[in-house]
Design an enzyme around this catalytic site. Structure first.
Site, PDB file in Angstrom:
ATOM      1  N   LYS A 111       1.635  28.132 -52.327  1.00  0.00           N
ATOM      2  CA  LYS A 111       2.314  29.380 -51.948  1.00  0.00           C
ATOM      3  C   LYS A 111       2.133  29.664 -50.464  1.00  0.00           C
ATOM      4  O   LYS A 111       3.055  30.134 -49.798  1.00  0.00           O
ATOM      5  CB  LYS A 111       1.805  30.549 -52.788  1.00  0.00           C
ATOM      6  N   LYS A 196       7.531  22.070 -62.217  1.00  0.00           N
ATOM      7  CA  LYS A 196       7.484  23.044 -63.331  1.00  0.00           C
ATOM      8  C   LYS A 196       8.571  24.116 -63.162  1.00  0.00           C
ATOM      9  O   LYS A 196       8.946  24.450 -62.031  1.00  0.00           O
ATOM     10  CB  LYS A 196       6.100  23.690 -63.423  1.00  0.00           C
ATOM     11  N   LYS A 199       9.674  30.880 -61.276  1.00  0.00           N
ATOM     12  CA  LYS A 199      10.547  31.945 -60.770  1.00  0.00           C
ATOM     13  C   LYS A 199      10.778  31.784 -59.278  1.00  0.00           C
ATOM     14  O   LYS A 199      11.686  32.372 -58.721  1.00  0.00           O
ATOM     15  CB  LYS A 199       9.981  33.326 -61.107  1.00  0.00           C
TER      16      LYS A 199
HETATM   17  P1  TYM Z   1       2.365  33.889 -64.355  1.00  0.00           P
HETATM   18  O1  TYM Z   1       2.783  35.331 -64.364  1.00  0.00           O
HETATM   19  O2  TYM Z   1       2.859  33.029 -63.257  1.00  0.00           O
HETATM   20  O3  TYM Z   1       2.758  33.202 -65.711  1.00  0.00           O
HETATM   21  C1  TYM Z   1       2.454  33.780 -66.988  1.00  0.00           C
HETATM   22  C2  TYM Z   1       2.097  32.682 -67.968  1.00  0.00           C
HETATM   23  O4  TYM Z   1       3.162  31.724 -68.070  1.00  0.00           O
HETATM   24  C3  TYM Z   1       2.650  30.405 -67.909  1.00  0.00           C
HETATM   25  N1  TYM Z   1       3.684  29.540 -67.285  1.00  0.00           N
HETATM   26  C4  TYM Z   1       4.159  28.409 -67.812  1.00  0.00           C
HETATM   27  N2  TYM Z   1       3.877  27.759 -68.960  1.00  0.00           N
HETATM   28  C5  TYM Z   1       4.569  26.616 -69.214  1.00  0.00           C
HETATM   29  N3  TYM Z   1       5.507  26.091 -68.392  1.00  0.00           N
HETATM   30  C6  TYM Z   1       5.813  26.707 -67.224  1.00  0.00           C
HETATM   31  N4  TYM Z   1       6.755  26.189 -66.426  1.00  0.00           N
HETATM   32  C7  TYM Z   1       5.129  27.915 -66.889  1.00  0.00           C
HETATM   33  N5  TYM Z   1       5.187  28.769 -65.838  1.00  0.00           N
HETATM   34  C8  TYM Z   1       4.297  29.764 -66.100  1.00  0.00           C
HETATM   35  C9  TYM Z   1       1.433  30.569 -67.008  1.00  0.00           C
HETATM   36  O5  TYM Z   1       0.534  29.488 -67.135  1.00  0.00           O
HETATM   37  C10 TYM Z   1       0.855  31.870 -67.525  1.00  0.00           C
HETATM   38  O6  TYM Z   1       0.025  31.646 -68.640  1.00  0.00           O
HETATM   39  N6  TYM Z   1      -2.297  34.127 -62.544  1.00  0.00           N
HETATM   40  C11 TYM Z   1      -1.479  34.322 -63.718  1.00  0.00           C
HETATM   41  C12 TYM Z   1      -1.547  35.727 -64.277  1.00  0.00           C
HETATM   42  C13 TYM Z   1      -2.917  36.234 -64.577  1.00  0.00           C
HETATM   43  C14 TYM Z   1      -3.728  35.871 -65.683  1.00  0.00           C
HETATM   44  C15 TYM Z   1      -4.897  36.685 -65.580  1.00  0.00           C
HETATM   45  C16 TYM Z   1      -3.593  34.945 -66.715  1.00  0.00           C
HETATM   46  C17 TYM Z   1      -3.582  37.210 -63.879  1.00  0.00           C
HETATM   47  N7  TYM Z   1      -4.763  37.465 -64.497  1.00  0.00           N
HETATM   48  C18 TYM Z   1      -5.926  36.572 -66.501  1.00  0.00           C
HETATM   49  C19 TYM Z   1      -4.619  34.854 -67.641  1.00  0.00           C
HETATM   50  C20 TYM Z   1      -5.766  35.658 -67.528  1.00  0.00           C
HETATM   51  C21 TYM Z   1      -0.024  34.055 -63.350  1.00  0.00           C
HETATM   52  O7  TYM Z   1       0.367  34.203 -62.235  1.00  0.00           O
HETATM   53  O8  TYM Z   1       0.762  33.788 -64.426  1.00  0.00           O
END
Ligand code: TYM
Length: 334
Positions: A111, A196, A199
């Site tokens: 990023k 992957k 967004k």
């Molecule tokens: P975020 O908001 O980017 O994504 C949410 C969840 O979706 C999963 N994900 C995917 N799984 C499969 N294929 C993909 N292409 C794909 N893109 C996204 C992510 O692995 C995630 O589980 N840092 C985290 C948010 C967060 C969090 C936490 C998660 C903040 N605090 C505490 C768990 C526990 C994030 O940005 O996810």
């Protein structure tokens, strides 16, 4: 006891990867032990966001999670910024983590590389300590996430262990629960199947949004990149040599509850596979979209659920924070 915590960033760009990699497992497992799901609005501030849009998307994400099947009677659904202990614990963890360790986080590197590291917000760098705080505050045993969060989870475990070793056993060391390969752990971009689904991709043609209409889903899947080997028996689950086809098989299998290699045996040509995948995704999204439209009309109910969620989450978070503050040597306020 099993205690689950997971989080998702509020963004209108929520996609099929988020759903198949994480959210559907949250819904499936919300009744195992105690579960906490959090819309991480503070994490969204690590990149530029329009204030009105952020506010609207935070509520929209909570609405979507309810539409997907989270039941506020069974789990605790809340907004990260409504529970002030998250940022408080994050500071203690910033004072536990090292610069080198945070610099190794691939998500930061990716990023920050986009706009240049000098311009990257400090919050983007310390993002993983806030995420660790989200998890450790609730003494979560299991954290259901997609494959891309594995490194953040490993850091969370390291920080918990280091803190416990230095100051005493305050934190539970959590485990990541990542779907097995091919079962939604990493849904790929339809146009660039070696990347992957995300967004932040430049074009949205490779991403299926949870709000995409059937016609849009159909068109995006029809145009998904496969390979030129489209003869009889070209449909095989082989992520290394056929990443585009493997991704469609993974999506189809995840949407219908099968195994991608087995699902492959039911199709011969790419056209058939694409038609079946599009239909499965449309059927998967249809009830979520319909329920979203109902809930969207009643934002007061969603806000009430979020308030009740924060009220349930806060005492749990406060108890852990108090133990951590005491262990690290901060003088109690009273
Ligand atoms: P975020 O908001 O980017 O994504 C949410 C969840 O979706 C999963 N994900 C995917 N799984 C499969 N294929 C993909 N292409 C794909 N893109 C996204 C992510 O692995 C995630 O589980 N840092 C985290 C948010 C967060 C969090 C936490 C998660 C903040 N605090 C505490 C768990 C526990 C994030 O940005 O996810």
């Amino acid at each position: 006891m099993t205690r689950i915590l997971s989080g998702i960033q509020p963004t209108g760009g929520v996609h099929l990867g988020n759903y198949l990699g994480a959210v559907r497992y949250w819904v499936e497992d919300q009744r195992i032990g105690e579960s906490f799901y959090c819309v991480v609005d503070l994490h969204a501030l690590t990149i530029p966001r329009d204030p009105a849009e952020l506010r609207q998307e935070t509520r929209a994400m909570a609405t979507l999670l309810l539409a997907a099947g989270l039941d506020p009677e069974a789990c605790t659904l809340f907004v990260q910024s409504h529970v002030p202990q998250h940022t408080q614990l994050s500071w203690l963890l910033e004072c536990t983590a090292s610069m080198g360790e945070l610099r190794r986080m691939t998500q930061f590197k990716d990023k920050a590389a986009k706009g240049g590291e000098e311009a990257a917000r400090v919050g983007l760098f310390t993002y993983p300590t806030l995420m660790a705080a989200d998890i450790l505050l609730y003494r979560a045993t299991h954290v259901p996430v997609g494959e891309d969060q594995r490194q953040h989870l490993e850091l969370t475990r390291d920080l918990a262990e280091r803190f416990n070793t230095r100051y005493g056993p305050v934190f539970t060391v959590p485990e990541a629960t990542i779907p097995p390969p091919g079962r939604g752990a990493r849904i790929m971009d339809l146009q660039e199947p070696t990347r992957k689904m995300s967004k932040s991709a430049e074009s949205d043609q490779g991403m299926i949004g949870l709000f995409d209409e059937p016609k849009v889903v159909e068109r995006k899947i029809k145009r998904a990149v496969t390979d030129t080997d489209d003869g009889p028996d070209a449909v095989r689950f082989d992520p290394d040599t056929k990443p585009g086809v493997a991704n469609l098989l993974q999506i189809l299998a995840a949407a219908t509850g099968g195994d991608p290699a087995e699902v492959a045996t039911g199709y011969r040509r790419y056209g058939e596979l694409k038609a079946a995948t599009a239909e499965a995704v449309i059927e998967l999204l249809r009830p979520v979209q319909a329920r979203y439209r109902e809930l969207e009309a009643d934002p007061a109910t969603v806000d009430k659920i979020l308030r009740a969620g924060a009220e349930r989450a806060e005492p749990v978070a406060a108890a852990t924070l108090a133990r951590a503050m005491d262990a690290i040597g901060l003088l109690p306020a009273r």
